[in-house]
Write a protein that holds these residues in place. Structure first.
Motif, PDB file in Angstrom:
ATOM      1  N   LEU A 293       7.577  -2.583   2.783  1.00 32.77           N
ATOM      2  CA  LEU A 293       7.957  -3.205   1.510  1.00 32.77           C
ATOM      3  C   LEU A 293       8.593  -4.574   1.692  1.00 32.77           C
ATOM      4  N   ARG A 294       8.352  -5.209   2.835  1.00 32.47           N
ATOM      5  CA  ARG A 294       9.056  -6.458   3.144  1.00 32.47           C
ATOM      6  C   ARG A 294       8.697  -7.601   2.210  1.00 32.47           C
ATOM      7  N   THR A 295       7.559  -7.524   1.534  1.00 32.28           N
ATOM      8  CA  THR A 295       7.167  -8.588   0.609  1.00 32.28           C
ATOM      9  C   THR A 295       7.324  -8.172  -0.857  1.00 32.28           C
ATOM     10  N   LEU A 296       7.953  -7.024  -1.102  1.00 34.11           N
ATOM     11  CA  LEU A 296       8.005  -6.484  -2.462  1.00 34.11           C
ATOM     12  C   LEU A 296       8.962  -7.261  -3.369  1.00 34.11           C
ATOM     13  N   LYS A 297      10.170  -7.541  -2.884  1.00 36.56           N
ATOM     14  CA  LYS A 297      11.229  -8.072  -3.748  1.00 36.56           C
ATOM     15  C   LYS A 297      10.821  -9.364  -4.435  1.00 36.56           C
ATOM     16  N   SER A 298      10.226 -10.273  -3.701  1.00 31.46           N
ATOM     17  CA  SER A 298       9.861 -11.563  -4.272  1.00 31.46           C
ATOM     18  C   SER A 298       8.805 -11.432  -5.361  1.00 31.46           C
ATOM     19  N   GLN A 299       8.052 -10.331  -5.354  1.00 32.83           N
ATOM     20  CA  GLN A 299       6.966 -10.168  -6.320  1.00 32.83           C
ATOM     21  C   GLN A 299       7.384  -9.463  -7.605  1.00 32.83           C
ATOM     22  N   VAL A 300       8.539  -8.748  -7.569  1.00 28.02           N
ATOM     23  CA  VAL A 300       8.903  -7.939  -8.742  1.00 28.02           C
ATOM     24  C   VAL A 300      10.283  -8.261  -9.291  1.00 28.02           C
ATOM     25  N   GLN A 301      10.954  -9.279  -8.760  1.00 26.85           N
ATOM     26  CA  GLN A 301      12.309  -9.592  -9.219  1.00 26.85           C
ATOM     27  C   GLN A 301      12.385  -9.851 -10.711  1.00 26.85           C
ATOM     28  N   HIS A 302      11.294 -10.365 -11.278  1.00 25.63           N
ATOM     29  CA  HIS A 302      11.301 -10.698 -12.699  1.00 25.63           C
ATOM     30  C   HIS A 302      10.988  -9.495 -13.586  1.00 25.63           C
TER      31      HIS A 302
ATOM     32  N   PHE B 107      14.876   7.761   5.309  1.00 23.42           N
ATOM     33  CA  PHE B 107      16.244   8.019   5.757  1.00 23.42           C
ATOM     34  C   PHE B 107      16.351   7.977   7.282  1.00 23.42           C
ATOM     35  N   SER B 108      15.375   8.593   7.955  1.00 23.83           N
ATOM     36  CA  SER B 108      15.466   8.735   9.412  1.00 23.83           C
ATOM     37  C   SER B 108      14.902   7.544  10.167  1.00 23.83           C
ATOM     38  N   THR B 109      13.879   6.906   9.622  1.00 19.60           N
ATOM     39  CA  THR B 109      13.256   5.738  10.261  1.00 19.60           C
ATOM     40  C   THR B 109      13.132   4.639   9.212  1.00 19.60           C
ATOM     41  N   PRO B 110      14.262   4.117   8.742  1.00 22.38           N
ATOM     42  CA  PRO B 110      14.233   3.198   7.591  1.00 22.38           C
ATOM     43  C   PRO B 110      13.469   1.908   7.848  1.00 22.38           C
ATOM     44  N   GLU B 111      13.304   1.541   9.122  1.00 25.36           N
ATOM     45  CA  GLU B 111      12.573   0.305   9.409  1.00 25.36           C
ATOM     46  C   GLU B 111      11.107   0.403   8.989  1.00 25.36           C
TER      47      GLU B 111
ATOM     48  N   THR C  27       0.864  -1.191   0.000  1.00 26.44           N
ATOM     49  CA  THR C  27       0.000   0.000   0.000  1.00 26.44           C
ATOM     50  C   THR C  27       0.902   1.243   0.000  1.00 26.44           C
ATOM     51  N   CYS C  28       0.940   1.994   1.077  1.00 25.19           N
ATOM     52  CA  CYS C  28       1.905   3.087   1.206  1.00 25.19           C
ATOM     53  C   CYS C  28       3.291   2.475   1.389  1.00 25.19           C
ATOM     54  N   CYS C  29       4.298   3.012   0.718  1.00 24.21           N
ATOM     55  CA  CYS C  29       5.650   2.438   0.788  1.00 24.21           C
ATOM     56  C   CYS C  29       6.339   2.750   2.099  1.00 24.21           C
ATOM     57  N   GLY C  30       5.831   3.708   2.858  1.00 24.04           N
ATOM     58  CA  GLY C  30       6.421   4.028   4.144  1.00 24.04           C
ATOM     59  C   GLY C  30       7.655   4.905   4.082  1.00 24.04           C
TER      60      GLY C  30
ATOM     61  N   HIS D 183      14.455  -1.733  -1.807  1.00 23.80           N
ATOM     62  CA  HIS D 183      13.888  -2.966  -1.254  1.00 23.80           C
ATOM     63  C   HIS D 183      13.399  -3.950  -2.312  1.00 23.80           C
ATOM     64  N   SER D 184      13.416  -3.545  -3.570  1.00 22.09           N
ATOM     65  CA  SER D 184      12.921  -4.439  -4.622  1.00 22.09           C
ATOM     66  C   SER D 184      14.033  -5.115  -5.398  1.00 22.09           C
ATOM     67  N   GLY D 185      15.206  -4.467  -5.444  1.00 20.61           N
ATOM     68  CA  GLY D 185      16.283  -5.003  -6.271  1.00 20.61           C
ATOM     69  C   GLY D 185      16.186  -4.583  -7.726  1.00 20.61           C
ATOM     70  N   ILE D 186      15.172  -3.789  -8.087  1.00 27.64           N
ATOM     71  CA  ILE D 186      15.061  -3.218  -9.428  1.00 27.64           C
ATOM     72  C   ILE D 186      14.953  -1.708  -9.275  1.00 27.64           C
ATOM     73  N   GLU D 187      15.215  -0.980 -10.340  1.00 29.80           N
ATOM     74  CA  GLU D 187      15.136   0.477 -10.243  1.00 29.80           C
ATOM     75  C   GLU D 187      13.718   0.957 -10.523  1.00 29.80           C
ATOM     76  N   TYR D 188      13.221   1.799  -9.642  1.00 34.62           N
ATOM     77  CA  TYR D 188      11.934   2.465  -9.836  1.00 34.62           C
ATOM     78  C   TYR D 188      12.195   3.896 -10.320  1.00 34.62           C
ATOM     79  N   ARG D 189      11.431   4.321 -11.305  1.00 37.12           N
ATOM     80  CA  ARG D 189      11.521   5.671 -11.848  1.00 37.12           C
ATOM     81  C   ARG D 189      10.117   6.229 -12.045  1.00 37.12           C
ATOM     82  N   SER D 190      10.056   7.476 -12.454  1.00 35.71           N
ATOM     83  CA  SER D 190       8.765   8.081 -12.764  1.00 35.71           C
ATOM     84  C   SER D 190       8.179   7.445 -14.013  1.00 35.71           C
ATOM     85  N   VAL D 191       6.849   7.373 -14.073  1.00 38.91           N
ATOM     86  CA  VAL D 191       6.182   6.858 -15.270  1.00 38.91           C
ATOM     87  C   VAL D 191       6.527   7.687 -16.497  1.00 38.91           C
ATOM     88  N   VAL D 192       6.955   8.916 -16.281  1.00 37.46           N
ATOM     89  CA  VAL D 192       7.321   9.794 -17.399  1.00 37.46           C
ATOM     90  C   VAL D 192       8.429   9.160 -18.239  1.00 37.46           C
TER      91      VAL D 192
END
Length: 949
Positions: free
Chosen positions: A893-902, A883-887, A873-876, A920-929
Motif C-alpha cells: 500500500l506504499r502508493t495508496l495515501k497520495s491517491q486517496v487523501q482527497h 500485525f505480524s509482518t507489517p512491512e 492489488t492485494c493489500c498484503g 496506510h491511507s490516512g482515511i477510514e476504510y469500512r465495509s460497503v454495507v
C-alpha cells in the motif's frame, strides 16, 4: 561475489543505498530469472530509481570494465534480459506518464506496464500501438527495447512506427531528449563525430541498392532480428536515426529513460468471428483475401492447436470431428460506430464468401461471446504448458513469412516437427502479417534432446531464410536465442553494418554483450535453464512472469515466479545432495523472503496462463514446517468460542489503553515492546479495531413471503468493531442485519455462532486438519440454518466466502456480500448517491470470485465519484500478516495515501484488510454495507424484486 566485482560494489555504495544493492545467492538467482529458457545468475543486482543513478552507474561500469544488463519486467523470451555480471532493475521511480492535450501522444517512463498506459488513455478512446500478449506484465522499457508487437498492431503500430520522441542515456553517460530542442542542439555540438558517422552509414546504406532492397523487404514483414537497419533508410536526420536504432536494440546501445508514443484510436465498437476451414491451404487463402479488408486482427490456429483446447469447457462439439488438416481463423474488426462496424463486417464476409468453411459462422458483438473466442486463441500457449512433462520447458518460436506463401510455410513447419520428433508442436499466430508462433516442449537434460533442438532450429533457420525470405524473429527479439543466425538472415554486408552500429554506440561493449550479436555459433545451446520438479502444485509454471504485477510482495521480497524458481532450486539440491552449504543458506533465506512475506492470497492465479496459485505452495511449506503445532491448532479449533471471547477481551484492553495514552504514546509503547521481543509481539496501529459486541438477535420483521436469508458474520466481523474515532459506532454484524431487514429480509443467524469459523485462519498457516474441521463444522450448521439449502446464505467477508465456496456442500446457496447486495438488496432499495469522493478497494478474494464489476456497481450507485487507486492489488494484510509482518502490508500500500487523501472515506469487503487500508491511507476504510445503508431507503413492496429460493 567474484573478486573483480568487489571494488565496483564498494563504489556503488557511495550513491546507491545498501537495500538496493543485492548480492545474496537467493535474490540474485530469483531476480536474475526471466521468461526465457536460459539462466545466468548476476553477481550484483542494482535497483535504480533515477536517470542520474543510471548515468553514474554506466560511468562506474566503464571504470571497472563490467557489463551491464537493463531489466524491465523480464517477460522477454529470447534470453536478452539475463546476465552473469551486473543486472540493473527499475525501482518505483520509473512509473511516470504524461498525456498530451487531446491524448495524441503519451510520454512514458520505462517502468510503466503496457496495460496501465492503455488504462490511462482509455478515457480518451486512445491506446499505445504495441499490444504484446504480455502487455499486462511487460513494461514500456522492454516493449520499446524489443520492438514488441502483438495481435493487432502489425507493423504499422509498433514502437518503431509510433515513436514520437525519446529520452535516452548512451554508453558514454550522455543524455539526449529528442523532444527538447535545447537538448538536441547540445547533443549535436558535443557528439558531432557520432552523428556524422551515423549519417555516413545511412548514406552508404541507401546507395547500396541490393542492401537497401533487402532492408525494405525485411521490414515489409514483422522483423526484430538484429538492429533496426530500416532507420538508416527511413530517416535523414542522424537524431531520428539514433532514436529509431534504440527501438529493438535490447539494451545493447543505450538506456531508454522515457519514450513518447503517438497514440492510436481504441475504437469502442468491436466484432469477432471464429471461422473454421477443413484445409490449412483454404485457411491461408482466406488470410490473403482478408489482408485488404478492414480487419483489426486475424489469428490462425492449426489443427494441433485446436486439439489442445477442444475439450475445454464451452468449446463447440464439432471441433473434435474436424479433419486433421483443418485450421481456424479468429477475425476481429473495430469501428467508431455501429453503422461503420456493420459495413466492415459485410465487406469482410464478402471477401471470403466463396471459400468453403467447415461450419457456418457469424460475427458477434457480444463482449462475453467475443471474450470466449479470444480465450480459445489465448489458451493455446498455456494448453501446451499445462500438459508438458515435468522437467521440460515450453518454447515458443516466432517467425514471419510472406503472406502469399503462408500455406506452404505451415506445411513445411509441420514436416520439420515430424522430422525432429516434436509431435505436440502446434502453430498459431498473427496470420495477417505472416507471423507464426510455434510452440513445443523441450528437455535439455540429455545430449539427444539437445541434438534434436539444435537440428530443429538449424532447419527452421534454413526454411525461413533460404526458402521463404522470411524473418526468424518477428516480435520476440533476437536475444541469445537467435544471435547465431543473425548473419544467416541478413547476409555479410548487413551484419557488418550492425557491428559498426554496436561499435559506434557502445565501443567498450559493456551494454548487454552477447545479445543480438554473438560470435559463438552455439550460444543458443548454452546456459540453458533447468526446470526440475518442485511440487505438482507449481511444476507447470513456465516462469513467464505474468503473475508479478499483482503480487503484494513485489519490490519487497519475492514474486510468485521467483518463489517457484527458488523452490525448484531448493528441491533439486535436496534430491541431489550437491552443495549442502548453498542449500542451507537458500532455505534459511527463503523462510523470510519466500514464506513469511507471502500473502498467500492466490491473486497470482488470476493472471497465470496455467492457473497456478503459488499461495497453495506457501501453505504446503508452512504445513511441513509447523507440523509440530498441529495438536495446538486442533485444540484451538475445538475451543474456538473461547478464543473469540479472548480476542474481544484483548481488543477491549488495547482500546482502553489507547484511549488513556493517546495514539502517539500507544504507538511508541507497542513499537518498543515489539522491537524488544524481536518482532514476536504483533504490531499495533491507530487503525486497530475496538471490540465488537456480540451480534444482536435480529428483531422480528415483516419479510415479504419467502424472503429469508441466513447471515454468516465472519470471525473478524464478530470480534472487531469500528476503529477508535470512527464516524460509525455500530459493528458490521449489526449494521448488516439492519440493512438486510431494511431490504425486507428475515435474518437468521446460525446456531452456536460464537464457535463457528470457515477455517481460513488455520488454512493460511498450513494447519489443514483444523481448517477442514472448522469448515465441516460450519457446513453442518449452515445446512441446518438454511433448511438444507432452501434459504440463501449471506457471507459478509470476501476471503471467507471464497474459502467456503471451494468446499461447501453443493446444495447450499452461499453468496458473498457483494453478489447478494448487487443481485438481491440493491433492487429493493431507493438509493440516493452521496455527493462525495470515495475510495474503493477490491480485495483479492473478490477478484478471484469475479465480483469486481458487481462491487463497482454497488459503489457507483452509492457515490457520484468512486476512486479505485492505481496499482493497488492485494493489500498484503493477509489475515494477521498486517500485525505480524507489517512491512508486507506497508509495501503493498506504499502508493495508496497520495491517491486517496482527497476521499471522504474508503470501502471494501474484508474487515482485516480495512485495518491496513485505514492505517496506510490516512482515511477510514469500512465495509460497503455502511455506505449502502447510509444512502438507501426501502422501496415499496410492489416494486421490489424477490429472491429465488
Amino acid at each position: 561475489m567474484k573478486s573483480e566485482f568487489q571494488a565496483f560494489f564498494d563504489q556503488l555504495q557511495s550513491f546507491i543505498p545498501a537495500e538496493r544493492l543485492i548480492t545474496d545467492p537467493l535474490r540474485t538467482l530469483a531476480y536474475g530469472t526471466d521468461a526465457s529458457f536460459y539462466r545466468l545468475i548476476p553477481q550484483i543486482v542494482v535497483r535504480v530509481e533515477s536517470e542520474q543513478e543510471v548515468v553514474r552507474l554506466i560511468g562506474l561500469a566503464h571504470e571497472h570494465d563490467l557489463p551491464l544488463t537493463f531489466r524491465a519486467a523480464g517477460t522477454s523470451l529470447s534470453g536478452q534480459a539475463i546476465t552473469d555480471s551486473v543486472l540493473v532493475q527499475l525501482g518505483d521511480g520509473w512509473k511516470g506518464y504524461e498525456i498530451s492535450q487531446g491524448a495524441d501522444t503519451i510520454r512514458l517512463q520505462p517502468g510503466v506496464i503496457g496495460a496501465h498506459a492503455n488504462r490511462y488513455l482509455a478515457p480518451f478512446q486512445r491506446k499505445i500501438g504495441p499490444d504484446p500478449a504480455s502487455i499486462n506484465a511487460a513494461k514500456i522499457g522492454g516493449i520499446a527495447a524489443n520492438n514488441a508487437s502483438g495481435m493487432c498492431c502489425g507493423t504499422a503500430q509498433n514502437s518503431y512506427r509510433t515513436l514520437h520522441s525519446m529520452r535516452l542515456v548512451l554508453s558514454d553517460g550522455s543524455v539526449l531528449d529528442t523532444a527538447d530542442p535545447v537538448s538536441v542542439e547540445q547533443f549535436r555540438q558535443q557528439h558531432q563525430p557520432l552523428l556524422d558517422s551515423l549519417d555516413s552509414l545511412a548514406k552508404l546504406t541507401r546507395s547500396n541498392s541490393e542492401l537497401r532492397q533487402k532492408i525494405e523487404h525485411k521490414y515489409r514483414l514483422k522483423n526484430t532480428t538484429g538492429y533496426a537497419l530500416n532507420a538508416l533508410v527511413d530517416f535523414d536526420d542522424p537524431i531520428d536515426i539514433l532514436q529509431h536504432l534504440m527501438i529493438g536494440s535490447e539494451g545493447t546501445l543505450g538506456f531508454i529513460s522515457a519514450i513518447t508514443y503517438n497514440t492510436v484510436p481504441d475504437h469502442p465498437h468491436k466484432a469477432s468471428a471464429l471461422v473454421f476451414f477443413d484445409r490449412v491451404r483454404t485457411t491461408c487463402e482466406a488470410v490473403a483475401l482478408l489482408k485488404s479488408t478492414p480487419v483489426a486482427a486475424v489469428e490462425l490456429m492449426d489443427r494441433a492447436g485446436l486439439h489442445s483446447v477442444e475439450d475445454k469447457p464451452g468449446m463447440p462439439d464439432f471441433i473434435r470431428s474436424l479433419p486433421e488438416d483443418a485450421a481456424a481463423l479468429l477475425i476481429e474488426t473495430r469501428a467508431e460506430n455501429e453503422a461503420e462496424l456493420q459495413q466492415q463486417i459485410d465487406a469482410i464476409s464478402a471477401s471470403i464468401a466463396h471459400l468453403q468453411t467447415s461450419q457456418p459462422y457469424q460475427f458477434s458483438t457480444d463482449p462475453e461471446e467475443c471474450a470466449r473466442y479470444w480465450a480459445i486463441r489465448k489458451g493455446l500457449f498455456p494448453a501446451v504448458g499445462a500438459v508438458r512433462e515435468t522437467g521440460t520447458t515450453v518454447i515458443i518460436e516466432d517467425v514471419a513469412f510472406p503472406v502469399e506463401r503462408l500455406a506452404d510455410a505451415v506445411a513445411d513447419l509441420h514436416e520439420l516437427f515430424v522430422r525432429w520428433d516434436y509431435p505436440e508442436a502446434l502453430i498459431f499466430g498473427h496470420a495477417l502479417e505472416g507471423n507464426l508462433h510455434f510452440v513445443f516442449t523441450q528437455s535439455f537434460e540429455t545430449e539427444d534432446a539437445l541434438r534434436r533442438y539444435e537440428g530443429l532450429m538449424d532447419d527452421v533457420a534454413d526454411l525461413v531464410v533460404n526458402r521463404y525470405g522470411g524473418s526468424l524473429k518477428a516480435e520476440h527479439g533476437t536475444g541469445r536465442n537467435m544471435a547465431p543466425y543473425v548473419e544467416l538472415e541478413w547476409g555479410q554486408d548487413a551484419y557488418r553494418l550492425m557491428r559498426e552500429i554496436k561499435s559506434l554506440l557502445d565501443p567498450a561493449g559493456i551494454l548487454n554483450p552477447g545479445v543480438i550479436l554473438n560470435e559463438d555459433a552455439k550460444v543458443h545451446l548454452k546456459n540453458l535453464k533447468p526446470m526440475p520438479a518442485a511440487d505438482p502444485l507449481v511444476d507447470k509454471c513456465i516462469e513467464c512472469g505474468f503473475c508479478e504485477p499483482v503480487c503484494p510482495s513485489r519490490d519487497l521480497t519475492l514474486t510468485p515466479r521467483q518463489r517457484i524458481v527458488l523452490w525448484r532450486e531448493i528441491s533439486e539440491l535436496e534430491r541431489s545432495g550437491d552443495n549442502p552449504e548453498r542449500l542451507q543458506q537458500l532455505k534459511k533465506d527463503y523462510a523470510y523472503q519466500g514464506d513469511e512475506t507471502c500473502a498467500a492470497c492466490g491473486l497470482c492465479s488470476t493472471s497465470c496462463p496455467v492457473g497456478i496459485n503459488t499461495g497453495d505452495l506457501t501453505r504446503l511449506i508452512r504445513h511441513h514446517n509447523h507440523e509440530h503445532r498441529e495438536n495446538l491448532a486442533n485444540w484451538l479449533a475445538e475451543h474456538y468460542g473461547g478464543a473469540m471471547k479472548a480476542s474481544r477481551a484483548l481488543f477491549k484492553v488495547a482500546d482502553t489503553t489507547h484511549r488513556l495514552l493517546g495514539s502517539d504514546r500507544m504507538s511508541a509503547l507497542t513499537g518498543g515492546v515489539r522491537k524488544l521481543s524481536g518482532n514476536r509481539v504483533q504490531q499495533w496501529t491507530p487503525a486497530m479495531p475496538t471490540a465488537a459486541s456480540t451480534p444482536a438477535t435480529p428483531t422480528p420483521s415483516s419479510p415479504r413471503v419467502g424472503d429469508r436469508v441466513v447471515y454468516l458474520p465472519s470471525c473478524a466481523s464478530r470480534t472487531m468493531g469500528p476503529m477508535r474515532g470512527s464516524e460509525e459506532l455500530v459493528s458490521l454484524a449489526d449494521k448488516t442485519i439492519h440493512l438486510l431487514q431494511k431490504a425486507g429480509f428475515e435474518v437468521i443467524l446460525p446456531d452456536a455462532l460464537e464457535s463457528l469459523c470457515c477455517g481460513m485462519p488455520f488454512q493460511s498457516k498450513g494447519m489443514f486438519t483444523a481448517a477442514e474441521h472448522k469448515r465441516s463444522e460450519l457446513a453442518s450448521q449452515l445446512l441446518k440454518a438454511s433448511d438444507r439449502g432452501r434459504i440463501p446464505i449471506y457471507s459478509d467477508t470476501s476471503p471467507c466466502s471464497l474459502r467456503l465456496q471451494e468446499g461447501l456442500p453443493a446444495e447450499l446457496q452461499l453468496y458473498d456480500s457483494i453478489e447478494f447486495l448487487d443481485r438481491f438488496v440493491l433492487p429493493r432499495l431507493e438509493v440516493t448517491p452521496v455527493a462525495e469522493t470515495v475510495a474503493l478497494h477490491i480485495t483479492c478474494s473478490s477478484q478471484r470470485q469475479g465480483l469486481d464489476g458487481a462491487l463497482k456497481r454497488i459503489l457507483s450507485a452509492c457515490s457520484t465519484d468512486v476512486v479505485i487507486p492505481d496499482q493497488i492489488t492485494c493489500c498484503g494484510f493477509a489475515g494477521d500478516k498486517g500485525f505480524s509482518t507489517p512491512e508486507l502490508n506497508a509495501n503493498a500500500l506504499r502508493t495508496l495515501k497520495s491517491q486517496v487523501q482527497h476521499c471522504s472515506g474508503g470501502y471494501s469487503t474484508s474487515r482485516t484488510c480495512e485495518i491496513g487500508l485505514s492505517h496506510h491511507s490516512g482515511i477510514e476504510y469500512r465495509s460497503v454495507v455502511y455506505l449502502l445503508d447510509r444512502c438507501s431507503q426501502p422501496k415499496p413492496c410492489e416494486e421490489a424484486h424477490h429472491v429465488a429460493t
